[in-house]
Scaffold this active site. Structure first.
Site: not given
Length: 339
Positions: A53, A197
């Site tokens: 991320s 993500d």
């Protein structure tokens, strides 16, 4: 002559909390500039950098030689552009993610091009090896996008680095799954559809890099040196005698996305525990099996902030926590990982 060590840098996910590792790395690079060996960039000190991320964005930026100071300033100067137009009404976020990703995509793409002669770099162009966790909704599998550090790794290195960054940062409910396309080195157009993500399965990617080192690079455990940097941890607890544990509690109450906080924090804690187990054994009774430093900070209600915070004073205050941790740990960090 001592055997060469295999050095790993791992950076957690956490949205705008990425200012913590960015600031930490900025302080390290400031120290490296005082030396005369010319190795002033973070990537020059690691064989493999992993990040999830926001950590994936930082990992990729570092791998192209972007100074950590510029990465930190990129967060600080663009937080409002990334997170400032948050959809505020329930009816807006009921069907849509909280933020649009166009600003972030342009920001990352332009920054990476700046350090690659104005051309979109691909994973193969990284100056050190990287591995970036994502979740692939198209195939229904977790995935790790990698530079070609093994003869079998031919799938990913064609992918533009900015697309990899956008994929690993597409946090559910914050951003839509990321979709795009690219042309590989054989001139074939490839879809890059519905990537999510990597924090849904590897918010702390240290174990991912650990296994890559052992299996793909064939490194002995005793030859590993790992520096893992978190984005702050706060124990998720609730001892109240709740009657209602539904969607309102987990995703709406007090404007907190508790469900996401829970799975990201629990995954990070689990990996930290496993790496600690591998490092020193049960009850920490073994001698160090490899070199390992985990740099993180315990958060309280007063020091924590949301992943999509855009208040600059709050962000700067959060980044200052890294300065405190660096003060406590700098001697060991520099001795173990930047000799």
């Amino acid at each position: 002559m001592s055997k060469e060590k295999f050095k790993i840098l791992s950076i957690d996910g956490g949205g705008i909390k990425g200012v913590f590792p960015a600031y930490m790395l900025m302080l390290i690079e400031a120290e490296l500039k005082k030396r005369k060996d010319g190795k002033t960039k973070i990537y020059q000190h690691f064989d493999l950098i992993t990040g999830t991320s926001t950590g994936g964005i930082i990992a990729l930026a570092l791998s192209f030689g972007i100074p950590a100071k510029e990465i930190y300033e990129l967060y600080l100067n663009n937080a409002k552009g990334i997170f400032g137009n948050k959809k505020k009404w329930l009816i807006q976020t009921y069907k849509n993610s909280s933020h649009e990703n166009v600003f972030l995509e342009n920001l990352i793409r332009n920054k990476l091009k700046e350090y690659n002669n104005g051309i979109d770099p691909i994973l193969k162009d990284c100056k050190t090896h990287v591995c970036i966790p994502i979740y692939d909704l198209a195939s229904g599998n977790p995935s790790v996008l990698k530079t070609p550090y093994h003869e079998a790794f031919k799938r990913d290195y064609h992918i533009p680095a900015y697309q990899v960054a956008m994929a690993t940062a597409a946090a559910p409910t914050y951003f839509n799954p990321y979709s795009s396309k690219y042309t590989d080195l054989d001139g074939i157009e490839k879809p890059f559809i519905n990537k999510v993500d990597g924090g849904v399965m590897a918010n702390n990617p240290t174990l991912v890099a650990f296994l890559e080192a052992i299996k793909a690079f064939k490194v002995n455990i005793s030859d590993l040196e790992i520096l893992a940097i978190g984005t702050g941890h706060k124990k998720f607890t609730d001892i109240k005698n709740q009657k209602n544990w539904g969607l309102k509690y987990w995703m709406l109450k007090d404007k907190r996305k508790r469900l996401i906080e829970l799975f990201m924090q629990s995954q990070s804690q689990l990996v930290a525990n496993y790496i600690s187990l591998l490092h020193k054994g049960i009850d920490r009774r073994e001698d160090d099996n490899f070199v390992y430093n985990r740099i993180d900070v315990a958060l309280t209600d007063g020091s924590d902030m949301q992943m999509d915070e855009c208040n600059l004073n709050a962000i700067r205050s959060f980044a200052e926590l890294a300065a405190i941790e660096y003060q406590y740990n700098s001697t060991e960090i520099l001795r173990n990982h930047f000799y």
